[in-house]
Design an enzyme around this catalytic site. Structure first.
Site, short mmCIF file in Angstrom:
data_model
loop_
_atom_site.label_atom_id
_atom_site.label_comp_id
_atom_site.label_asym_id
_atom_site.label_seq_id
_atom_site.Cartn_x
_atom_site.Cartn_y
_atom_site.Cartn_z
N GLU A 137 -3.23 7.76 -3.60
CA GLU A 137 -3.91 7.21 -4.72
C GLU A 137 -5.33 7.82 -5.12
O GLU A 137 -6.13 7.95 -4.08
CB GLU A 137 -4.07 5.82 -4.62
CG GLU A 137 -3.53 4.88 -5.65
CD GLU A 137 -3.33 3.40 -5.17
OE1 GLU A 137 -2.36 3.15 -4.62
OE2 GLU A 137 -4.45 2.60 -5.68
N ARG A 183 0.70 -1.29 -0.08
CA ARG A 183 0.14 0.02 -0.17
C ARG A 183 0.95 1.22 -0.05
O ARG A 183 1.99 1.40 0.60
CB ARG A 183 -0.89 -0.07 1.44
CG ARG A 183 -1.89 -0.86 1.28
CD ARG A 183 -3.07 -0.48 0.12
NE ARG A 183 -4.37 -1.33 0.08
CZ ARG A 183 -4.47 -2.21 -0.56
NH1 ARG A 183 -3.50 -2.70 -1.56
NH2 ARG A 183 -5.58 -3.14 -0.42
N HIS A 194 -1.55 0.52 -9.64
CA HIS A 194 -2.57 -0.33 -8.79
C HIS A 194 -3.16 -1.54 -9.54
O HIS A 194 -4.29 -1.79 -9.62
CB HIS A 194 -3.41 0.14 -7.98
CG HIS A 194 -3.65 -0.54 -6.72
ND1 HIS A 194 -4.24 0.02 -5.57
CD2 HIS A 194 -3.70 -1.92 -6.25
CE1 HIS A 194 -4.27 -0.92 -4.42
NE2 HIS A 194 -3.85 -1.98 -5.03
P1 NAP Z 1 -0.79 -11.67 4.73
O1 NAP Z 1 -0.94 -12.90 4.27
O2 NAP Z 1 -1.91 -11.06 5.68
O3 NAP Z 1 0.74 -11.07 4.98
C1 NAP Z 1 1.00 -9.83 5.59
C2 NAP Z 1 2.26 -9.91 6.44
O4 NAP Z 1 2.59 -8.85 6.87
C3 NAP Z 1 2.08 -10.97 7.53
O5 NAP Z 1 3.11 -12.03 7.57
C4 NAP Z 1 1.94 -10.33 8.86
O6 NAP Z 1 2.66 -10.86 9.83
C5 NAP Z 1 2.98 -8.92 8.08
N1 NAP Z 1 2.95 -7.87 9.08
C6 NAP Z 1 1.51 -7.11 9.63
N2 NAP Z 1 2.00 -6.29 10.16
C7 NAP Z 1 3.26 -5.94 10.25
C8 NAP Z 1 4.27 -5.36 10.70
N3 NAP Z 1 3.98 -3.96 11.52
N4 NAP Z 1 5.69 -5.66 10.86
C9 NAP Z 1 5.91 -6.47 10.11
N5 NAP Z 1 5.02 -7.40 9.36
C10 NAP Z 1 3.89 -7.04 9.37
O7 NAP Z 1 -1.35 -10.45 3.52
P2 NAP Z 1 -1.23 -10.94 2.00
O8 NAP Z 1 -2.24 -11.57 1.16
O9 NAP Z 1 0.20 -11.40 1.57
O10 NAP Z 1 -1.34 -9.29 1.47
C11 NAP Z 1 -0.45 -8.26 1.90
C12 NAP Z 1 -0.92 -7.12 1.28
O11 NAP Z 1 -0.62 -6.94 -0.02
C13 NAP Z 1 -2.47 -6.60 1.56
O12 NAP Z 1 -2.80 -6.33 2.78
C14 NAP Z 1 -2.52 -5.72 0.47
O13 NAP Z 1 -2.36 -4.23 1.43
C15 NAP Z 1 -1.45 -5.89 -0.34
N6 NAP Z 1 -2.08 -6.23 -1.98
C16 NAP Z 1 -1.89 -5.24 -2.96
C17 NAP Z 1 -2.04 -5.78 -4.26
C18 NAP Z 1 -1.72 -4.92 -5.53
O14 NAP Z 1 -2.68 -4.67 -6.24
N7 NAP Z 1 -1.00 -4.26 -5.54
C19 NAP Z 1 -2.91 -6.91 -4.32
C20 NAP Z 1 -2.93 -7.75 -3.19
C21 NAP Z 1 -2.74 -7.62 -2.05
P3 NAP Z 1 1.93 -11.99 10.82
O15 NAP Z 1 1.88 -13.05 9.98
O16 NAP Z 1 2.70 -11.89 12.02
O17 NAP Z 1 0.52 -11.66 10.88
C1 GLV Z 2 -5.35 -5.12 -3.82
O1 GLV Z 2 -4.83 -4.12 -3.71
C2 GLV Z 2 -5.89 -6.01 -2.81
O2 GLV Z 2 -5.36 -5.59 -1.50
O3 GLV Z 2 -6.58 -7.07 -3.01
#
Ligand code: NAP
Ligand code: GLV
Ligand code: GLV
Length: 320
Positions: A267, A238, A285
């Site tokens: 954004e 983000r 994005h």
């Molecule tokens: P996820 O599986 O929940 O992974 C997030 C990771 O971040 C977890 O391992 C979590 O640790 C860690 N975390 C949370 N807070 C933290 C902190 N303060 N310091 C260090 N680590 C921390 O989520 P995901 O599915 O991988 O998605 C991650 C993010 O990508 C989403 O939240 C979204 O904002 C973004 N995203 C963007 C797009 C795009 O279009 N560009 C698409 C999809 C997602 P724990 O395991 O300890 O909870």
């Molecule tokens: C996209 O940014 C998502 O969080 O799925």
């Protein structure tokens, strides 16, 4: 009994809409833009379930407009646009779309790694401008990827998928995360290190935390100073995880070598100066933007609404 009513805040792939229509009266925002907060408030009146986007602000004030609404189902995995505590207080379900977009987003992070390290967008602009007259020994020199060090910040679903791809390029993986991921370490030889060590040692730094109070401006002036001057920062998480003004400074002053961005602090506005810099690759994005993935997201969001409006806990509930 009259059918329940669902509102979809923006046209999404038909597979999701069609599924909802089997059970509910469905109204879709047909405009080619998102609704304003005021418009959204009007539209949710009389509805039982809402399918919404990451650009819709779902806060307590909005939830109070129509107490009948049982669920707001986000068409995204990130849910920083939603107030989880406010929803819990009101016994409203919130849901997201985890997992099915992991690979698409990890691929996009890698597309940005390649594009930035090998200067693809600069090269494309060069050719289109008619500047390609001859092969040159020093034209558009980039950075090696194979065998380098990849630093993953936030080793969840997407962060780990990015790291796995790195293994295929013989990279050394460092990671920083809220909690340790032992299985991930075994699978990829990833090393768990403090943030500062990761920043100082990595050639590529890829961000994959959610946006929270703790991760806002996780990368700012101080962090850029620790990075190598050959480092490349990738942000598909983000925008506000990175202090965009500090990033502009770091790129301009060559404190780092480049950046690949899919997300922005305000954004869809993009810092004007970023657009003038050659050492940054800019995407609008599109992390999950493939036909296959968006279709799965539409169905998953629909399934969450179907469960909630049939009195069940939605499968991807984030308010338990
Ligand atoms: P996820 O599986 O929940 O992974 C997030 C990771 O971040 C977890 O391992 C979590 O640790 C860690 N975390 C949370 N807070 C933290 C902190 N303060 N310091 C260090 N680590 C921390 O989520 P995901 O599915 O991988 O998605 C991650 C993010 O990508 C989403 O939240 C979204 O904002 C973004 N995203 C963007 C797009 C795009 O279009 N560009 C698409 C999809 C997602 P724990 O395991 O300890 O909870
Ligand atoms: C996209 O940014 C998502 O969080 O799925
Ligand atoms: C480059 O095209 C080479 O053959 O080395």
């Amino acid at each position: 009994m009259s059918r329940k009513k669902v509102y979809v805040t923006r046209m999404i792939p038909n597979e999701g809409i069609d599924k909802l229509r089997k059970f509910f009266d469905v109204e879709v925002n047909e405009l080619d833009r998102e609704l304003t907060y005021q418009e959204l408030k009007e539209k949710i009146k009389g509805k039982d379930g809402i399918l919404c986007l990451l650009s819709d602000t779902i806060d307590g004030e909005l939830m109070d407009v129509e107490p009948k609404v049982k669920i707001f189902a986000n068409y995204a995995v990130g849910y920083n646009n939603m107030d989880v505590e406010a929803a819990k207080e009101r016994n409203i379900y919130l849901s997201n779309t985890p997992g099915i977009l992991t690979d698409a987003t990890a691929d996009l992070a890698w597309a940005l790694i390649f594009a930035t390290a090998r200067r693809l967008t600069e090269g494309d602009r060069y050719v289109r401008a008619g500047k390609f007259k001859r092969w040159s020994p020093k034209l558009l020199l980039g950075r090696d990827i194979t065998g380098k060090t990849l630093g993953i910040i936030g080793a969840g679903r997407i962060g780990q998928a990015v790291a796995r791809r790195g293994k295929a390029f013989n990279m050394q993986i460092l990671y920083y995360n809220r909690s340790r991921k032992k299985d991930f370490e075994v699978e990829t030889d990833a090393q768990y290190v403090p943030l500062e060590e990761l920043l100082g040692k990595s050639d590529f730094i890829s961000l994959h935390t959610p946006l929270t109070k703790e991760t806002t401006h996780l990368i700012s002036d101080k962090e850029f100073k620790v990075m190598k001057d050959t480092a490349i920062l990738i942000n598909t998480a983000r925008g506000p995880v990175v202090d965009e003004k500090a990033l502009v400074k770091a790129l301009k002053n060559k404190e780092i070598w480049g950046a690949g961005l899919d997300v922005y602090e305000n954004e869809p506005q993009v810092e004007e100066e970023l657009k003038t810099l050659d050492n940054v690759v800019l995407c609008p994005h599109i992390g999950s933007a493939t036909y296959e993935t968006r279709m799965k997201m539409a169905v998953m969001a629909a399934d969450n609404i179907i469960a909630a409006l049939h009195g069940k806990v939605p499968p991807n509930c984030i308010t338990l």
